[in-house]
Design a protein around this motif. Structure first.
Motif, PDB file in Angstrom:
ATOM      1  N   ARG A 104       0.831  -1.205   0.000  1.00 49.83           N
ATOM      2  CA  ARG A 104       0.000   0.000   0.000  1.00 49.83           C
ATOM      3  C   ARG A 104       0.867   1.258   0.000  1.00 49.83           C
ATOM      4  O   ARG A 104       0.555   2.243  -0.683  1.00 49.83           O
ATOM      5  CB  ARG A 104      -0.934  -0.049   1.209  1.00 49.83           C
ATOM      6  CG  ARG A 104      -1.959   1.076   1.207  1.00 49.83           C
ATOM      7  CD  ARG A 104      -2.949   0.947   2.356  1.00 49.83           C
ATOM      8  NE  ARG A 104      -3.854  -0.191   2.156  1.00 49.83           N
ATOM      9  CZ  ARG A 104      -3.901  -1.242   2.931  1.00 49.83           C
ATOM     10  NH1 ARG A 104      -3.081  -1.321   3.975  1.00 49.83           N
ATOM     11  NH2 ARG A 104      -4.742  -2.229   2.698  1.00 49.83           N
ATOM     12  N   LEU A 105       1.957   1.257   0.778  1.00 48.09           N
ATOM     13  CA  LEU A 105       2.869   2.417   0.798  1.00 48.09           C
ATOM     14  C   LEU A 105       3.542   2.620  -0.556  1.00 48.09           C
ATOM     15  O   LEU A 105       3.670   3.760  -1.042  1.00 48.09           O
ATOM     16  CB  LEU A 105       3.918   2.225   1.892  1.00 48.09           C
ATOM     17  CG  LEU A 105       3.384   2.234   3.343  1.00 48.09           C
ATOM     18  CD1 LEU A 105       4.510   1.903   4.319  1.00 48.09           C
ATOM     19  CD2 LEU A 105       2.757   3.568   3.677  1.00 48.09           C
ATOM     20  N   THR A 106       3.975   1.511  -1.157  1.00 51.49           N
ATOM     21  CA  THR A 106       4.605   1.609  -2.476  1.00 51.49           C
ATOM     22  C   THR A 106       3.630   2.165  -3.494  1.00 51.49           C
ATOM     23  O   THR A 106       3.999   2.997  -4.354  1.00 51.49           O
ATOM     24  CB  THR A 106       5.106   0.223  -2.913  1.00 51.49           C
ATOM     25  OG1 THR A 106       6.041  -0.260  -1.944  1.00 51.49           O
ATOM     26  CG2 THR A 106       5.774   0.301  -4.283  1.00 51.49           C
ATOM     27  N   TYR A 107       2.391   1.748  -3.427  1.00 48.79           N
ATOM     28  CA  TYR A 107       1.366   2.237  -4.357  1.00 48.79           C
ATOM     29  C   TYR A 107       1.161   3.736  -4.188  1.00 48.79           C
ATOM     30  O   TYR A 107       1.033   4.479  -5.178  1.00 48.79           O
ATOM     31  CB  TYR A 107       0.062   1.476  -4.126  1.00 48.79           C
ATOM     32  CG  TYR A 107      -1.122   2.094  -4.803  1.00 48.79           C
ATOM     33  CD1 TYR A 107      -1.318   1.934  -6.172  1.00 48.79           C
ATOM     34  CD2 TYR A 107      -2.031   2.870  -4.079  1.00 48.79           C
ATOM     35  CE1 TYR A 107      -2.413   2.513  -6.815  1.00 48.79           C
ATOM     36  CE2 TYR A 107      -3.119   3.449  -4.709  1.00 48.79           C
ATOM     37  CZ  TYR A 107      -3.308   3.262  -6.068  1.00 48.79           C
ATOM     38  OH  TYR A 107      -4.381   3.858  -6.695  1.00 48.79           O
ATOM     39  N   GLN A 108       1.088   4.191  -2.926  1.00 51.14           N
ATOM     40  CA  GLN A 108       0.872   5.625  -2.687  1.00 51.14           C
ATOM     41  C   GLN A 108       2.035   6.456  -3.222  1.00 51.14           C
ATOM     42  O   GLN A 108       1.823   7.527  -3.824  1.00 51.14           O
ATOM     43  CB  GLN A 108       0.682   5.864  -1.186  1.00 51.14           C
ATOM     44  CG  GLN A 108      -0.602   5.261  -0.629  1.00 51.14           C
ATOM     45  CD  GLN A 108      -0.689   5.369   0.879  1.00 51.14           C
ATOM     46  OE1 GLN A 108       0.272   5.801   1.542  1.00 51.14           O
ATOM     47  NE2 GLN A 108      -1.838   4.945   1.443  1.00 51.14           N
ATOM     48  N   ARG A 109       3.273   5.987  -3.041  1.00 53.13           N
ATOM     49  CA  ARG A 109       4.426   6.731  -3.570  1.00 53.13           C
ATOM     50  C   ARG A 109       4.399   6.776  -5.105  1.00 53.13           C
ATOM     51  O   ARG A 109       4.610   7.828  -5.708  1.00 53.13           O
ATOM     52  CB  ARG A 109       5.722   6.091  -3.077  1.00 53.13           C
ATOM     53  CG  ARG A 109       6.010   6.361  -1.606  1.00 53.13           C
ATOM     54  CD  ARG A 109       7.456   6.013  -1.276  1.00 53.13           C
ATOM     55  NE  ARG A 109       7.721   4.599  -1.493  1.00 53.13           N
ATOM     56  CZ  ARG A 109       7.626   3.664  -0.559  1.00 53.13           C
ATOM     57  NH1 ARG A 109       7.232   4.012   0.666  1.00 53.13           N
ATOM     58  NH2 ARG A 109       7.896   2.414  -0.828  1.00 53.13           N
ATOM     59  N   GLU A 111       1.863   6.531  -6.949  1.00 51.05           N
ATOM     60  CA  GLU A 111       0.756   7.356  -7.407  1.00 51.05           C
ATOM     61  C   GLU A 111       1.136   8.833  -7.428  1.00 51.05           C
ATOM     62  O   GLU A 111       0.826   9.580  -8.376  1.00 51.05           O
ATOM     63  CB  GLU A 111      -0.464   7.113  -6.515  1.00 51.05           C
ATOM     64  CG  GLU A 111      -1.713   7.841  -6.979  1.00 51.05           C
ATOM     65  CD  GLU A 111      -2.898   7.592  -6.064  1.00 51.05           C
ATOM     66  OE1 GLU A 111      -4.047   7.699  -6.529  1.00 51.05           O
ATOM     67  OE2 GLU A 111      -2.678   7.251  -4.878  1.00 51.05           O
ATOM     68  N   GLN A 112       1.847   9.316  -6.367  1.00 51.11           N
ATOM     69  CA  GLN A 112       2.278  10.705  -6.313  1.00 51.11           C
ATOM     70  C   GLN A 112       3.314  11.007  -7.391  1.00 51.11           C
ATOM     71  O   GLN A 112       3.253  12.071  -8.056  1.00 51.11           O
ATOM     72  CB  GLN A 112       2.858  11.000  -4.924  1.00 51.11           C
ATOM     73  CG  GLN A 112       1.833  10.932  -3.795  1.00 51.11           C
ATOM     74  CD  GLN A 112       0.735  11.985  -3.944  1.00 51.11           C
ATOM     75  OE1 GLN A 112       0.983  13.107  -4.453  1.00 51.11           O
ATOM     76  NE2 GLN A 112      -0.473  11.619  -3.511  1.00 51.11           N
TER      77      GLN A 112
END
Length: 346
Positions: A104-109, A111-112
């Motif tokens: 989930r953290l990798t996805y958020q990074r 995405e930004q």
């Protein structure tokens, strides 16, 4: 003197003297036969409690005759394997959740970075795929955890309703298989009288007939029952059908396992009922003496007997309603003999 004696002999001659007999006017159809059967009182709802797993039983807290309540623990299995499986499932779930957090953290990074144009579309798609895979792994681990919890709960056998224990099928220390009866519980509530009934009675008895039930050792204790269930197939050994009769308002004295006697009246047979004393024999067959009301003489008539009883017989052929049948003195008659009716009944 000789003439007087000869006159007396002629007056006493059996050819001219009318013999007194007792007769009966044949009436309508015969009554149904009363049948008595011996059975046993059982619980209306009787269940066998068993484990869903194979294993070694380490505890059974009840015995025959004990009364159990809903939710009461009946027996336990050795649960070491199930506890180990539960710990493994919990660890797998924790690992999957950690992978999900990282994904989930990798996805958020990504995405930004993708919004600012600093990351390629392929890196973002890879992060999305990793997140979905991690979520699926968590769902799988949660399902495995629920299965392990259920398996552990299956090592404890509890009663699902109130009742009395009537039998046990395993002792502590035994290795039992899934589905093997551990205890048999007769649930509280209605009671049945169970009988083994022959095929003939099943075929001839009327539907929804009331059954008179009484204790065998104390006939004063009585109740009325209704047929609740008839086995669709005969027993392979006895060739009888099991019939369950629901006891209406059973007395307290009719305990589970008590021996009872049930009585029913069968449907009337298609015939005429006459006293058994009227039956005699002619040409190696059953017969009766019939009185001719005009000439007051008797004739021997062959009849077809449908049913014999100690007091009555049912004639299915050979007699008509209203005919006079001799019921006493049948062995001293001969065809054409004059008779005098004594105590005739209609």
């Amino acid at each position: 003197m000789a003439a007087t004696v000869m006159g007396c002999d002629e007056a006493a001659s059996p050819n001219t003297q009318a013999r007194p007999v007792r007769t009966l006017a044949v009436g309508g159809s015969a009554e149904g036969e009363t049948v008595s059967l011996t059975g046993q009182v059982r619980a209306k709802d009787q269940v066998s409690l068993a484990f869903r797993l194979d294993g070694r039983m380490i505890e059974r807290s009840i015995r025959v005759g004990d009364v159990v309540s809903p939710g009461q623990v009946v027996a336990r299995l050795d649960a070491n394997n199930q506890q180990n499986a539960l710990r493994t499932a919990q660890a797998n779930l924790a690992s999957a959740q950690a992978v999900l957090t990282q994904a989930r953290l990798t996805y958020q990074r990504q995405e930004q970075l993708s919004k600012g144009g600093w990351a390629t579309r392929a890196r973002f798609d890879e992060a999305v795929q990793s997140l979905r895979s991690a979520e699926a792994q968590v769902e799988s681990a949660q399902a495995q955890l629920h299965t392990a919890q259920d398996q552990l709960s299956y090592t404890v056998l509890s009663a699902d309703g109130a009742g009395a224990v009537t039998a046990v099928g395993a002792e502590p220390g035994e290795v039992i298989r899934a589905g093997q009866m551990v205890v048999e519980v007769a649930r509280q509530g209605g009671r049945d009288a169970v009988f083994d009934v022959s095929e003939q009675i099943i075929r001839t008895s009327p539907r929804d007939v009331p059954v008179e039930i009484a204790l065998t050792d104390d006939p004063k204790v009585r109740a009325t029952g209704r047929v609740r269930e008839v086995a669709p197939q005969a027993d392979s050994v006895t060739r009888t059908f099991q019939v369950k009769v629901e006891i209406m308002d059973p007395p307290e004295a009719m305990h589970l396992g008590s021996t009872v006697t049930g009585k029913i009246r069968l449907a009337p047979p298609p015939g005429i009922e006459v006293p058994a004393s009227a039956l005699t024999e002619a040409n190696a067959g059953p017969a009766v003496w019939v009185v001719d009301p005009q000439s007051q003489t008797v004739s021997l008539r062959r009849v077809d007997v449908l049913r014999y009883d100690q007091a009555m017989v049912v004639i299915s052929g050979g007699l008509e309603t209203g005919e006079l049948v001799v019921t006493a003195g049948v062995h001293a008659l001969r065809p054409g003999q004059k008779v005098r009716l004594s105590g005739a009944a209609s």
